[in-house]
Design a protein around this motif. Structure first.
Motif: not given
Lengths: 386, 279, 152
Positions: B16-19, B30-34, B72-73
Motif C-alpha cells: 500500500i503506497h497511499r491510503k 493505492e498499490l505498488a508491486s513489491t 493501481l487504485k
C-alpha cells in the motif's frame, strides 16, 4: 479397439499389474451399508454377489443369487471423491519481513486407477474435464490428477431403479473415455469379461494379463446384456429443447411445489458426479505468522452460497432448488456445451424426500401442454429477438 | 481463448503506497508491486481479488486510470470481515492481488456517441477509470454526462475530482444525495430524478449504470423512457465470488458467470433475467 | 399576462391543455422571483399559490427541533411546487426555500379553485396532471426511503 475375453479368475492380475505400475487402485467395495469407492487390493474387496435396490429416497443392499463382481449400479460416491477432493489445500503462506511468501503445494499427484467406472460416470468425468481444463483458467490440481488417471470401465449388467442414462445418451454402454471397458457375463458355469481396449495405454497394460480372443457368440452375449440393461431403465427424461423449457419457466408454480418438499439438505449436490461448486477458506495459525488457503466443496443449497453484503440473492428454498435444476439441465448447456446431467439417478436415490429430477421436468412439460391447449401455443424460443 | 495461467489462485504481493479516506467507511488504496517496476494493466470495469493475510479475499473494482498502470487504485467500503480488515491496513502494509478479472466498460464502442453515466454510492468507483479514459480522449465523444447519487454529502466519493470535473466546460456533472445534512446546498433526492434534467440524443447515446441493483433497475426504466435502446445500456452486476476465475460456481447469474461474462453486461444480453427475483 | 402564455403553453405540465383552459390558467398567473435563501412558503401557512419553477433550485424542508431544518427533496427548473392548494384545508405541509436565485410562475390558488369548481373539465385536467406529479414524487421518495446506499 481390440475385444478380448478375460476370465473371472484373472481379474486379480489386472489389479496386480496396475499396482505394480504405481497406480493406487480404487474400486467399489462394501462399506457404510452401501457400495462405496475405496482402495482395491484384491478382487475379494469387491461386493461379490451383491446388488443394490434403488428408488426415490431408497437405497438397500441385497444379495444376488450369483457371484457377480459388478452386479449393481452406482452408490453415493462418485469419482469426484478423488478428482475433486472435498478439501484441498491450495497453498501455504508465511509472513516475510513486511511482505509475505507463498509456499506452493508440490505434493506429487497420485496415480489413480479407477476400476468399475460406469458409462454415466465416464460422461460425468468428461463433463468435469470441460469445466476444469477447458476454460480460460485451468485448474492445475484437477489437470495433473486427471492426466495420470487410468480408467477401467464396467458396462452395467442391470439398470438401477433411478437410472436414466438412456434418456441422457450416456449409457449403458461405455463408448469412449476409458482405457479398458469390461462387460461381465455369467452363463451357467462360465464367468468372464468381454474387454475392449480404448487407448494405447489400456492395450499395453492388457497385454500383461492372460486373455483370449473373443468369439462372435461371446460378443453377442455382451451386446445382449447391454440391450437388456437399456430396456430396464428406472426413469426417463424428455430432453427435447430442455434448455428453453427451463429458461421460459423461471416463474412456474411448480417451483413452489418443490419448495414445500425440499429440505435444502444438499445431498443431491454431494452425490451428483458433475456438481463442482467449491468455496475458498483462508485460515491462519495462532501466531498470525502462517496462513493457508483451502478449497472445499460447496453447495448452492446453502443459505450463504449467494451471499453479498446485505443478504443472500437466493434466500428462499424455491430459488435454490430452481437454480440447481436449471443450472444442471439448462444453463450448463450454454456454459459448457453439454447437459450437466448424466442420468445416474443418484440425486433421486439420495434425496431424503425423494424429489425426482425427471418428475420435475415432466411436470413442467405437462403443464405447458395443458396451457398450450387453453391459450395460444407457447413460443419455442421466447428469448430470441425480443 | 484457452490460456494456461500458472497458479491463478495465488495472490501477488502489493504494497500500500497511499491510503485516502473518502468517507467514514470508504477508502481508496493505492498499490505498488513489491517487485518494483511492473505496472498492472487493466481495462475500465475490471476487478481484482484483494487478499488480506490470513483473513480472506474480496472482489474489489479497480478505480484508477487505465493509462497509468503503475498507480493501481481500489476504492473499497467496509461491509464485511475482509473489507473491514482491508481498510485497517496502513500505508506500507502488503496485501495480495489476483486479477484483473471480468469484462470491461464499452469505452471503444462509445466513440462518436453521447455518454450518460449514472453512478450510485460506491458504484462511482468502477466508473472513475472510464471517466479518465473519456477525458483523455475527449474529442472522440459527444456529450459526457455524469449523474452521481450518494447517501449523504459526507458519503460522496472523490470530492476533489468531482469538483474538477464539474468545473470543466465539456462535462456535465450532477450530484444528488438521498438525505441532506448540514449546509448542503446541492440536490436532494434519488439519482433517477436527475435524468429528466439532462439532454442527450437517445439514438446516439451509450448509457453506463453502476450502483445497488434496485437503483440500477429504476435508472434503467428512466433511461428507457427517454428512448435509449437496450443494446446501448450497460450495467455492472455483483454476485458472491470465491475464485474470480470461473471455477467455483458462486457468481452465476442464470447461465452467466459474473466474474467472466460480467461484471459489465450489455443490458440487452441479460434483460430476461434482470427483472426476475432471486436469480 | 401576454408574455406568460407561450411559456406556459409549452411547459410539460400544461402541455395538451385546451386553449380555453390555458387561457383561464394564464389569467391566474404572475411572475415571481426569490433570492437565494429566501423562503417561498412555510409549513402551516395558507396555500395561496402554487408555483411552476422557471429557473433555480428549491429545497423542500421539514423543521425538526433537534436537528433544525432538514431538506427532504430539491426540485428545479420545470418542476411544480405545491399541491396542498388542492386539498382542504389548503395549508402547506412543508417549508420551501430557494437555494439559488429562483424565478417562477405563481398561480393564484383561490382563483384557480373557483374556476375548477365552475368548469369541471378544467378541474379534471389539472387533477390528472397533479396526480402524475404526486406519483412521481412518491416513487422517488420511496426509493429514497430504501436507503439503497446504506450498509444493511
Amino acid at each position: 479397439m481390440n475385444i478380448a475375453i478375460l476370465e473371472n479368475d484373472h481379474l486379480q492380475t489386472l489389479i496386480d499389474v496396475l499396482r505394480k505400475r504405481g497406480y493406487q487402485v480404487i474400486g467399489p467395495t462394501l462399506g457404510e451399508g452401501a457400495i462405496v469407492y475405496d482402495d482395491l487390493n484384491s478382487t475379494a474387496n469387491l461386493p461379490i454377489g451383491w446388488t443394490d435396490e434403488q428408488d426415490g429416497g431408497i437405497y438397500r443392499l441385497k444379495k444376488r443369487n450369483d457371484k457377480a463382481l459388478f452386479g449393481y449400479n452406482v452408490g453415493p460416491h462418485s469419482w469426484k471423491k478423488y478428482l475433486l477432493p472435498s478439501e484441498l489445500r491450495l497453498w501455504k503462506i508465511k509472513r516475510n519481513g513486511g511482505s509475505f511468501q507463498i509456499v506452493t503445494e508440490n505434493e506429487a499427484a497420485r496415480k489413480f486407477a479407477f476400476v468399475g467406472v460406469r458409462s454415466c460416470d465416464i460422461h460425468a468425468i468428461l463433463i468435469q474435464d470441460k469445466v476444469f481444463m477447458n476454460g480460460q483458467y485451468i485448474d492445475q490440481h484437477y489437470t495433473s490428477q486427471r492426466k495420470d488417471t487410468f480408467i477401467v470401465a464396467v458396462n452395467c449388467g442391470k439398470a438401477g431403479g433411478t437410472c436414466f442414462c438412456v434418456s441422457m445418451n450416456t449409457g449403458p454402454k461405455a463408448t469412449f473415455g476409458f482405457d479398458l471397458a469390461m462387460t461381465e457375463i455369467i452363463e451357467g458355469k462360465n464367468h468372464y469379461f468381454l474387454v475392449e481396449t480404448g487407448t494405447e495405454l489400456g492395450a499395453e497394460i492388457f497385454r500383461e494379463i492372460p486373455h483370449k480372443e473373443a468369439s462372435e457368440k461371446e460378443k453377442c452375449a455382451a451386446d445382449d446384456v447391454l440391450k437388456k440393461t437399456a430396456e430396464q431403465m428406472g426413469r426417463s427424461m424428455d430432453t427435447a429443447n430442455i434448455k428453453n423449457l427451463f429458461y421460459r419457466n423461471y416463474e412456474h408454480p411448480r417451483w413452489n411445489n418443490v419448495a414445500e418438499r425440499c429440505l435444502t439438505c444438499a445431498n443431491c449436490t454431494m452425490v451428483c458426479p458433475t456438481c463442482f461448486c467449491t468455496t475458498v477458506e483462508d485460515v491462519t495459525d495462532l501466531t498470525g505468522e502462517h496462513a493457508e488457503r483451502w478449497r472445499k466443496l460447496d453447495s448452492c443449497f446453502t443459505m450463504d452460497f449467494s451471499y453479498i453484503h446485505g443478504g443472500s440473492i437466493r434466500a428462499s428454498t424455491k430459488s435454490r432448488y430452481r437454480h440447481w435444476i436449471t443450472h444442471k439441465l439448462a444453463a450448463w448447456i450454454d456454459q459448457f456445451g453439454t447437459s450437466g446431467c448424466v442420468g445416474c439417478g443418484r440425486c433421486i436415490t439420495w434425496c431424503p424426500v425423494a424429489i425426482d429430477i425427471t418428475e420435475e421436468v415432466h411436470a413442467i412439460r405437462e403443464s405447458e401442454t395443458v396451457i398450450g391447449k387453453q391459450k395460444t401455443v407457447v413460443k419455442e424460443d421466447v428469448h430470441a429477438n425480443t | 481463448m484457452k490460456s494456461i495461467i500458472t497458479e491463478p489462485m495465488i495472490p501477488k504481493p502489493f504494497r500500500i503506497h497511499r491510503k485516502l479516506k473518502e468517507s467514514h467507511d470508504t477508502y481508496t488504496i493505492e498499490l505498488a508491486s513489491t517487485n518494483g517496476a511492473d505496472g498492472f494493466p487493466f481495462s475500465a470495469g475490471q476487478f481484482n481479488m484483494l487478499y488480506v493475510f490470513g483473513v480472506g479475499e474480496a472482489p474489489i473494482s479497480i478505480s484508477s486510470d487505465p493509462s497509468m498502470p503503475k498507480m493501481l487504485k481500489h476504492t473499497a467500503r467496509s461491509v464485511g470481515a475482509v473489507t473491514k480488515a482491508l481498510l485497517k491496513l496502513k500505508s506500507g502494509d502488503v496485501l495480495g492481488v489476483r486479477g484483473p478479472f471480468g469484462s470491461r466498460w464499452p469505452v471503444e464502442e462509445a466513440v462518436g456517441n453521447d455518454v450518460v453515466i449514472v453512478a450510485g454510492g460506491i458504484g462511482l468507483a468502477p466508473m472513475r477509470p472510464v471517466l479518465y479514459s473519456f477525458i483523455s480522449h475527449r474529442d472522440k465523444y459527444g456529450k459526457i454526462i455524469l449523474l452521481y447519487g450518494a447517501r449523504t454529502p459526507e458519503d460522496l466519493l472523490y470530492k476533489r475530482e468531482l469538483e474538477q470535473w464539474r468545473g470543466r466546460f465539456d462535462l456535465e456533472v450532477k450530484v444528488i444525495v438521498d438525505s441532506a445534512t448540514g449546509n448542503w446546498r446541492g440536490n436532494v433526492g434519488v439519482v433517477t430524478t436527475l435524468i429528466p434534467r439532462i439532454q442527450f440524443d437517445p439514438l446516439h447515446t451509450l448509457a453506463m449504470i453502476c450502483g445497488p441493483e434496485v437503483m440500477m433497475r429504476y435508472t434503467l426504466k428512466e433511461l428507457q423512457s427517454r428512448g435509449i435502446k437496450n443494446e446501448n445500456i450497460f450495467i455492472s452486476m455483483e454476485r458472491n465470488m470465491k475464485c474470480g476465475i470461473c471455477l467455483c460456481g458462486h457468481c452465476q447469474f442464470g447461465p452467466k458467470f459474473v466474474c467472466k461474462d460480467g461484471p459489465v453486461f450489455c443490458y440487452d444480453q441479460i434483460k430476461e433475467l434482470f427483472g426476475k427475483r432471486e436469480i | 399576462m401576454q408574455t406568460l402564455e407561450p411559456y406556459l403553453a409549452e411547459h410539460p405540465f400544461l402541455k395538451g391543455l385546451d386553449p380555453r383552459h390555458l387561457n383561464i390558467i394564464v389569467g391566474c398567473a404572475s411572475n415571481v422571483s426569490f433570492d437565494a435563501e429566501q423562503y417561498i412558503l412555510h409549513e402551516g401557512e395558507e396555500a395561496a399559490s402554487f408555483y411552476i419553477i422557471h429557473k433555480g433550485k428549491v429545497a423542500l424542508e421539514i423543521f425538526t427541533s433537534d436537528r433544525g431544518p432538514i431538506t427532504i427533496q430539491t426540485i428545479g427548473e420545470g418542476d411544480v411546487l405545491g399541491w396542498s392548494w388542492l386539498i382542504p384545508p389548503y395549508h402547506w405541509h412543508y417549508d420551501a426555500r430557494a437555494i439559488e436565485p429562483t424565478s417562477a410562475i405563481a398561480l393564484d390558488a383561490k382563483c384557480l379553485r373557483a374556476k375548477c369548481e365552475e368548469d369541471h373539465d378544467l378541474g379534471y385536467e389539472l387533477l390528472k396532471r397533479f396526480a402524475h406529479v404526486i406519483t412521481q414524487r412518491l416513487e422517488a421518495t420511496r426509493l429514497q426511503l430504501l436507503d439503497v446506499y446504506g450498509v444493511h
